[in-house]
Design a protein around this motif. Structure first.
Motif, mmCIF file in Angstrom:
data_model
loop_
_atom_site.group_PDB
_atom_site.id
_atom_site.type_symbol
_atom_site.label_atom_id
_atom_site.label_comp_id
_atom_site.label_asym_id
_atom_site.label_seq_id
_atom_site.Cartn_x
_atom_site.Cartn_y
_atom_site.Cartn_z
ATOM 1 N N TRP A 62 60.315 47.277 45.538
ATOM 2 C CA TRP A 62 60.820 48.569 45.069
ATOM 3 C C TRP A 62 62.347 48.620 44.995
ATOM 4 O O TRP A 62 62.904 49.319 44.170
ATOM 5 N N TYR A 63 63.015 47.874 45.862
ATOM 6 C CA TYR A 63 64.480 47.954 45.902
ATOM 7 C C TYR A 63 65.069 47.319 44.646
ATOM 8 O O TYR A 63 64.735 46.189 44.303
ATOM 9 N N GLU A 64 65.891 48.056 43.966
ATOM 10 C CA GLU A 64 66.495 47.622 42.703
ATOM 11 C C GLU A 64 65.433 47.293 41.651
ATOM 12 O O GLU A 64 65.665 46.470 40.764
ATOM 13 N N ASP A 65 64.269 47.975 41.782
ATOM 14 C CA ASP A 65 63.213 47.890 40.765
ATOM 15 C C ASP A 65 62.860 46.475 40.334
ATOM 16 O O ASP A 65 62.823 46.170 39.151
ATOM 17 N N GLN A 66 62.577 45.609 41.296
ATOM 18 C CA GLN A 66 62.163 44.255 40.919
ATOM 19 C C GLN A 66 60.697 44.284 40.489
ATOM 20 O O GLN A 66 59.837 44.632 41.283
ATOM 21 N N PRO A 67 60.422 43.944 39.236
ATOM 22 C CA PRO A 67 59.034 44.006 38.772
ATOM 23 C C PRO A 67 58.211 42.831 39.301
ATOM 24 O O PRO A 67 58.762 41.822 39.757
ATOM 25 N N VAL A 68 56.900 42.992 39.248
ATOM 26 C CA VAL A 68 56.003 41.879 39.554
ATOM 27 C C VAL A 68 56.284 40.778 38.534
ATOM 28 O O VAL A 68 56.489 41.056 37.354
ATOM 29 N N ASP A 69 56.320 39.521 38.983
ATOM 30 C CA ASP A 69 56.484 38.407 38.047
ATOM 31 C C ASP A 69 55.100 38.118 37.443
ATOM 32 O O ASP A 69 54.299 37.383 38.015
ATOM 33 N N GLU A 70 54.847 38.755 36.292
ATOM 34 C CA GLU A 70 53.505 38.706 35.703
ATOM 35 C C GLU A 70 53.078 37.279 35.359
ATOM 36 O O GLU A 70 51.933 36.894 35.589
ATOM 37 N N ALA A 71 54.002 36.506 34.820
ATOM 38 C CA ALA A 71 53.657 35.130 34.428
ATOM 39 C C ALA A 71 53.244 34.315 35.658
ATOM 40 O O ALA A 71 52.263 33.571 35.638
ATOM 41 N N GLN A 72 53.992 34.502 36.760
ATOM 42 C CA GLN A 72 53.687 33.752 37.975
ATOM 43 C C GLN A 72 52.355 34.208 38.587
ATOM 44 O O GLN A 72 51.574 33.385 39.074
ATOM 45 N N MET A 73 52.098 35.510 38.564
ATOM 46 C CA MET A 73 50.833 36.016 39.120
ATOM 47 C C MET A 73 49.644 35.510 38.294
ATOM 48 O O MET A 73 48.609 35.159 38.858
ATOM 49 N N GLN A 74 49.825 35.468 36.987
ATOM 50 C CA GLN A 74 48.757 34.929 36.129
ATOM 51 C C GLN A 74 48.520 33.461 36.435
ATOM 52 O O GLN A 74 47.385 32.999 36.512
ATOM 53 N N LEU A 75 49.616 32.758 36.633
ATOM 54 C CA LEU A 75 49.523 31.333 36.954
ATOM 55 C C LEU A 75 48.778 31.142 38.281
ATOM 56 O O LEU A 75 47.882 30.302 38.394
ATOM 57 N N TYR A 76 49.115 31.978 39.265
ATOM 58 C CA TYR A 76 48.447 31.877 40.567
ATOM 59 C C TYR A 76 46.971 32.240 40.456
ATOM 60 O O TYR A 76 46.106 31.556 41.027
ATOM 61 N N ALA A 77 46.689 33.326 39.714
ATOM 62 C CA ALA A 77 45.300 33.785 39.574
ATOM 63 C C ALA A 77 44.443 32.672 38.984
ATOM 64 O O ALA A 77 43.300 32.458 39.395
ATOM 65 N N LYS A 78 44.997 31.950 38.034
ATOM 66 C CA LYS A 78 44.250 30.881 37.374
ATOM 67 C C LYS A 78 44.126 29.658 38.301
ATOM 68 O O LYS A 78 43.033 29.128 38.510
ATOM 69 N N ALA A 79 45.252 29.253 38.883
ATOM 70 C CA ALA A 79 45.260 28.067 39.750
ATOM 71 C C ALA A 79 44.316 28.248 40.940
ATOM 72 O O ALA A 79 43.622 27.313 41.350
ATOM 73 N N SER A 80 44.268 29.453 41.483
ATOM 74 C CA SER A 80 43.515 29.681 42.719
ATOM 75 C C SER A 80 41.997 29.735 42.495
ATOM 76 O O SER A 80 41.245 29.884 43.448
ATOM 77 N N ARG A 81 41.560 29.588 41.244
ATOM 78 C CA ARG A 81 40.112 29.557 40.988
ATOM 79 C C ARG A 81 39.465 28.281 41.528
ATOM 80 O O ARG A 81 38.294 28.268 41.855
ATOM 81 N N THR A 82 40.220 27.183 41.594
ATOM 82 C CA THR A 82 39.646 25.925 42.093
ATOM 83 C C THR A 82 40.456 25.407 43.285
ATOM 84 O O THR A 82 41.641 25.715 43.425
ATOM 85 N N ASP A 83 39.801 24.588 44.123
ATOM 86 C CA ASP A 83 40.485 23.995 45.278
ATOM 87 C C ASP A 83 41.669 23.147 44.817
ATOM 88 O O ASP A 83 42.758 23.202 45.397
ATOM 89 N N GLU A 84 41.439 22.373 43.746
ATOM 90 C CA GLU A 84 42.492 21.464 43.247
ATOM 91 C C GLU A 84 43.672 22.264 42.698
ATOM 92 O O GLU A 84 44.835 21.945 42.960
ATOM 93 N N GLY A 85 43.340 23.286 41.920
ATOM 94 C CA GLY A 85 44.395 24.120 41.325
ATOM 95 C C GLY A 85 45.219 24.792 42.402
ATOM 96 O O GLY A 85 46.453 24.841 42.323
ATOM 97 N N PHE A 86 44.544 25.283 43.435
ATOM 98 C CA PHE A 86 45.248 25.967 44.518
ATOM 99 C C PHE A 86 46.161 24.984 45.253
ATOM 100 O O PHE A 86 47.315 25.291 45.549
ATOM 101 N N GLN A 87 45.647 23.770 45.509
ATOM 102 C CA GLN A 87 46.444 22.763 46.210
ATOM 103 C C GLN A 87 47.681 22.394 45.406
ATOM 104 O O GLN A 87 48.781 22.263 45.962
ATOM 105 N N SER A 88 47.534 22.266 44.102
ATOM 106 C CA SER A 88 48.719 21.898 43.321
ATOM 107 C C SER A 88 49.707 23.057 43.247
ATOM 108 O O SER A 88 50.923 22.847 43.182
ATOM 109 N N TYR A 89 49.185 24.296 43.291
ATOM 110 C CA TYR A 89 50.087 25.462 43.362
ATOM 111 C C TYR A 89 50.912 25.398 44.652
ATOM 112 O O TYR A 89 52.127 25.577 44.645
#
Lengths: 275, 256
Positions: free
Chosen positions: A234-261
């Motif tokens: 909230w401080y200085e209105d830092q937005p969610v890093d949408e690209a990074q969250m999407q990347l995490y959401a996708k990577a975390s679907r598999t054990d391998e993807g999560f490990q490489s994240y």
């Protein structure tokens, strides 16, 4: 000056098995500290989310740091389900204590007062209550045939959160995020990361003082600019890093993807947003 | 936007929500609720236009329309005092008795499909007088005969303190009302472009219905214009992506 030079020093203060209270993603989730806990190989942590979580809880669970979680919800919200959390619950590798938001707040309020429990409306007839042997249904002693639920005080070993400012005396400013104050008051000690340093005494300034947690509640403070990334702050209105969250959401679907994240962004300390 | 209807199906949902929220002093929409939030702003507009008492609208996730300064507990404590008249609840599963499941499908705790969790439901569903159930998926997967896990029950025994509970269920197909004494839904109206057969085919619980089911009243031309010009900038504070996709609203940089 902050009392810890960096987040890894802060993480080193957390013994395995500690009970940590942790705010919801948008309130000031100390993600840099979560990454540091993963790097140090923390184990058997017990998490109490205030009152829910997303990225931080999912990441800590996926990395094998967590034995138990008390939560009202774990979700990446518009980015999708919390895959590591769901997998751990399904396979039974973590103990889940399902809660409801106001009950978590009430557990902190009881701890804040130094009393053993507080009574709560609602909850009766929910399967949440059936599965919480630490919550009790009693008859209201002031009423007549009025069942009511008691929830116990939960005193975390450490309240962990990311705040906006710290001054040289170790006071930290959380603005309107009152739940961070409650979290700090309830816990035995707090480990805090801050966005920036304040030149002066926060308690001498009326505008800041009302939103300031005094140093007496805090164990250690570390400077960690963008310490909630990729969650918003909230401080200085830092937005969610949408690209990074999407990347995490996708990577975390598999054990391998999560490990490489983990390899890239946690152990490798890559900061997509900053570079 | 649908060519046939002259409005987006969600604009009908927003209008239906606004009708249910009419007369509230204070109404709130929770996380991930842009359609309910928009409905509350429309109801607030109607209240202003009619010169009635001011309606407070709270939208979680908004900075401007979230009035609390004392932490996450304040919304719940204030609702427990009776200061919140309208709230929304969804469910991974919702059954014909108004029970909602936000936890998962299968045997608890090691459920086969895990949902995020119950959030504030097991409290707000008891203390808020008008809880509107809202779900944008109308299938037998969601609307089941019996939920696998009761995050929060639709009704409670007489001696349980419960000034609140569900009053209605809105879906992309239809509007149900809920009778708390009988613990049952009644089909009130079907949205234009949908049929009773479709509702029956896609609802896994038993419900009551009149001999002839009316069509849901569509949004008026004026309400559509209000949504597109006045509600869009308000809901954009918490849901910029929604405001952009629904109404092409882009916040002006200078205005913030």
């Amino acid at each position: 000056m902050p009392s810890a030079p960096d987040v890894d020093t802060l993480a080193a203060k957390v013994p395995d098995g500690s009970l940590l209270s942790w705010p919801v993603d948008y309130a000031g989730s100390p993600v840099a500290l979560a990454h540091a806990l993963v790097r140090k190989g923390a184990r058997n942590l017990r998490l109490q989310t205030i009152p829910a979580s997303g990225y931080a809880a999912d990441l800590l669970i996926g990395a094998g740091c967590v034995a138990e979680i008390e939560t009202s919800g774990v979700s990446l919200n518009e980015f999708g389900p919390a895959n590591r959390f769901a997998k751990a619950v399904k396979s039974g590798t973590i103990r889940i204590k399902d809660a409801t938001c106001p009950a978590v707040h009430a557990e902190l309020q009881a701890a804040q007062k130094g009393v053993p429990f507080v009574p709560m409306r609602g909850i009766i007839g929910s399967d949440i209550l059936k599965n919480r042997d630490d919550w009790k249904q009693v008859d209201n002693p002031f009423g007549d045939n009025d069942p009511i639920v008691l929830v116990p005080a939960v005193r975390a070993d450490f309240a962990c959160f990311h705040a906006a400012l710290a001054d040289a005396n170790g006071n930290v400013w959380v603005g309107r995020r009152g739940e961070l104050k409650t979290q700090a008051h309830a816990a035995a000690a707090s480990l805090v990361t801050v966005e920036a340093l304040y030149d002066g005494d926060l308690l001498e300034h009326d505008t800041y003082a009302a939103g300031t947690i005094p140093a007496l509640y805090l164990e250690a403070v570390a400077l960690a600019p963008q310490g909630a990334w990729p969650c918003g702050f909230w401080y200085e209105d830092q937005p969610v890093d949408e690209a990074q969250m999407q990347l995490y959401a996708k990577a975390s679907r598999t054990d391998e993807g999560f490990q490489s994240y983990l390899n890239e962004y946690v152990y490798g300390r890559r900061r997509a947003a900053a570079e | 936007m649908s060519e046939d209807l002259g409005y987006h199906p969600r604009e009908l949902l927003i209008t239906s929500i606004a009708r249910l929220a009419k007369g509230a002093r204070h109404a709130a929409a929770g996380a991930q609720s842009p359609v309910p939030g928009s409905g509350l702003f429309l109801a607030q507009h109607w209240a202003e236009k009619s010169g009635g008492p001011r309606m407070q609208v709270t939208v979680l996730g908004s900075k401007k329309y979230y009035p609390f300064t004392d932490g996450g507990r304040e919304l719940f404590d204030m609702a427990g005092q009776g200061r919140l008249d309208v709230f929304f609840l969804s469910g991974g599963q919702i059954d014909g008795h108004g029970n909602s499941n936000l936890v998962g499908i299968g045997d608890y705790p090691q459920v086969d499909v895990r949902f995020p969790g119950s959030f504030g439901s097991a409290y707000l569903f008891y203390v808020v007088p008008r809880v509107i159930l809202f779900r944008e998926e109308h299938t037998r997967r969601v609307f089941v005969d019996k939920v696998d896990f009761v995050s929060t029950p639709g009704t409670s025994p007489q001696n349980v303190y419960r000034p609140g509970g569900p009053v209605a269920l809105i879906t992309p197909l239809c509007l149900f009302s809920f009778d708390r004494n009988r613990g049952r839904f009644t089909l009130e109206s079907i949205h234009a472009g949908h049929t009773l057969e479709e509702v029956l085919d896609n609802t896994g619980f038993d419900f009551d219905r009149p001999g002839t089911v009316p069509t849901t009243e569509p949004p008026s031309t004026e309400d559509l214009s209000v949504m597109r010009t006045m509600i869009a900038p308000k809901i954009a504070d918490a849901y910029p992506k929604f405001a952009r996709e629904m109404w092409g609203y882009e916040p002006k940089a200078a205005a913030s």
